[in-house]
Design an enzyme around this catalytic site. Sequence first.
Site, mmCIF file in Angstrom:
data_model
loop_
_atom_site.group_PDB
_atom_site.id
_atom_site.type_symbol
_atom_site.label_atom_id
_atom_site.label_comp_id
_atom_site.label_asym_id
_atom_site.label_seq_id
_atom_site.Cartn_x
_atom_site.Cartn_y
_atom_site.Cartn_z
ATOM 1 N N LEU A 94 0.845 -1.184 0.000
ATOM 2 C CA LEU A 94 0.000 0.000 0.000
ATOM 3 C C LEU A 94 0.890 1.246 0.000
ATOM 4 C CD1 LEU A 94 -3.073 0.501 0.094
ATOM 5 C CD2 LEU A 94 -2.864 0.817 2.558
ATOM 6 N N SER A 95 0.770 2.053 -1.043
ATOM 7 C CA SER A 95 1.626 3.226 -1.185
ATOM 8 C C SER A 95 0.990 4.510 -0.678
ATOM 9 C CB SER A 95 1.998 3.420 -2.659
ATOM 10 O OG SER A 95 0.843 3.774 -3.416
ATOM 11 N N GLY A 96 -0.310 4.489 -0.441
ATOM 12 C CA GLY A 96 -1.034 5.707 -0.117
ATOM 13 C C GLY A 96 -1.719 6.303 -1.324
ATOM 14 N N GLY A 97 -1.475 5.735 -2.511
ATOM 15 C CA GLY A 97 -2.120 6.188 -3.733
ATOM 16 C C GLY A 97 -3.444 5.494 -3.965
ATOM 17 N N ASP A 99 -4.478 3.645 -6.638
ATOM 18 C CA ASP A 99 -4.453 2.317 -7.255
ATOM 19 C C ASP A 99 -4.290 1.206 -6.225
ATOM 20 O OD1 ASP A 99 -4.751 3.450 -9.763
ATOM 21 O OD2 ASP A 99 -2.597 3.554 -10.125
ATOM 22 N N SER A 100 -3.281 1.307 -5.382
ATOM 23 C CA SER A 100 -3.060 0.250 -4.387
ATOM 24 C C SER A 100 -4.185 0.219 -3.365
ATOM 25 C CB SER A 100 -1.713 0.438 -3.695
ATOM 26 O OG SER A 100 -1.639 1.690 -3.021
ATOM 27 N N LEU A 119 6.074 0.472 2.423
ATOM 28 C CA LEU A 119 7.517 0.354 2.333
ATOM 29 C C LEU A 119 8.151 1.729 2.474
ATOM 30 C CD1 LEU A 119 7.965 -2.212 -0.582
ATOM 31 C CD2 LEU A 119 7.501 -2.613 1.851
ATOM 32 N N CYS A 187 13.412 -1.170 -8.912
ATOM 33 C CA CYS A 187 12.689 -1.149 -7.643
ATOM 34 C C CYS A 187 11.724 -2.320 -7.540
ATOM 35 C CB CYS A 187 11.939 0.177 -7.496
ATOM 36 S SG CYS A 187 11.248 0.438 -5.842
ATOM 37 N N GLY A 211 -1.000 -2.526 -6.590
ATOM 38 C CA GLY A 211 -1.887 -1.802 -7.489
ATOM 39 C C GLY A 211 -1.351 -1.667 -8.895
ATOM 40 N N CYS A 288 10.502 8.500 -4.412
ATOM 41 C CA CYS A 288 10.597 9.908 -4.043
ATOM 42 C C CYS A 288 11.441 10.713 -5.012
ATOM 43 C CB CYS A 288 11.175 10.024 -2.634
ATOM 44 S SG CYS A 288 10.072 9.343 -1.381
#
Length: 502
Positions: A94-97, A99-100, A119, A187, A211, A288
């Site tokens: 989960l990236s905070g975006g 899609d995920s 992460l 990555c 996502g 980032c």
Amino acid sequence: MMLRVAVRWNLNWRPILCVCCAPPTHFPSNSLLHPQPFPRFPPLKLKLFSQPSLSFSSSSAPPSPSPDTDVHLHSSHLRCSMPHNHNLRVAVLLSGGVDSSVALRLLHAAGHSCTAFYLKIWFQEDFENFWSQCPWEDDLNHARGVCNQVDVPLEVVHLTDEYWNNVVSYIIEEYRCGRTPNPDVLCNTRIKFGAFLDAISGMGFDYVASGHYANVIHPSSDQTDQPSVLELSQDMVKDQTYFLSHLSQSQLKRLLFPLGCIPKDEVRRLASKFDLPNKDRKDSQGICFLGKIRFSDFVAQHIGEKEGIMLEAETGDFLGIQRGFWFYTIGQRQGLRLPGGPWYVVEKDVKNNVVFVSRNYFSFDKRRRLFRVGSFKWLSGLPPSQTSQLQCKVRHGPGFYNCSLEMEVEDGIGETAVVRISEDDQGLAAGQFAAFYEGRTCIGSGVILESRDDQSFPVCTKALEIARMEDKSKIGNPVKIKVKPENPQDVCDSTLATRKAS
């Protein structure tokens, strides 16, 4: 037989979610294969903000359905038709975006036991200025908000050292050597589905989900010896199989991509229907230094700057000063700061720190339909049986070329291939990846190598001679750039030389 999964939406079957999987299998603890020729790094020590509460059993019940009051949705309307009604234990990146977050909610609503992982990959004590520009705290707050809506546990995993050693250091060294690596491919291969998969291998998860816009088709339970297959997503613009093309088969077998059969606009609608706290958040690149941080500034801080010259490839004219060849990529147009353009970077002399540019990048017969690829990773574990009727991508995006591969073995390099594509491409850069496809199936990828001498952009003899000059102060001042000639070949030397001539 391949198992494809649909979901039920308001009691009507619609193939909006494709979560293709085999019966649950636990990850072996040490079976992850890292792509070659990249080195294997020491085992990861998993560090969490809080200890994970992951105690699952084969009889674990799925989460209780909870209504989405704003749109009157119920998780039963999104329950996946899984093989034998297995309830999977899924680790969701989960990236905070958006899609995920939608991927997590679809899996949770379908009745699977989910644990979310954020992460944290970017922090070096010597580079707080970069860290302060990275919106990780905002990302993490959005991730927590999504998880809190449905009581999904969220763990924060520190992979900063692994990210630095496996991705950033490699990227810096590639730029130092004049190549242009792809951080997103690295990555995915080394961190998201590399170090992270290693870290959770003993926690009893059946799959890892994210996502990404891609499809993974897993073999049925009676054909577990067959490979899993990576296929294009439904949304060809957002498709991310290019970034996933260098995974190994052991990595692919552990993955689920719930958004593979959902176009981006539908994902946005689902985010609104789930009333996600980040439903209106703009898409980000996720890493980032590829987001708010200008990568050229980051490279400058690591490699530094070294003054070099910029020459016109066709004439040898001295056009200006550049900061160092590592800041420039073949095909680059932006940032050259030359009048009378557009100008393009067409070649680089790494040894002498010279950048060759041209305004005629799209007018010469530059033989850019031919390039070499090495460091192959085939998703099935084996090279394709036929190499004459394939398709390839040389960058992320919806565009493909028809192509053929002529496999070779070179001393000191190993297996390489000469790739012939159906049209000229103006941006082939050493260090980038070329992903290969058979129809909708991504079969693997390799790293683009330096061009052979007879395949590079034609640089005239005068330009090559000036590039080799030890005392470049004798060149004088930059010339006044003239109007672009109608026939650029008229201004070239009678013999167009390449690096082989040097």
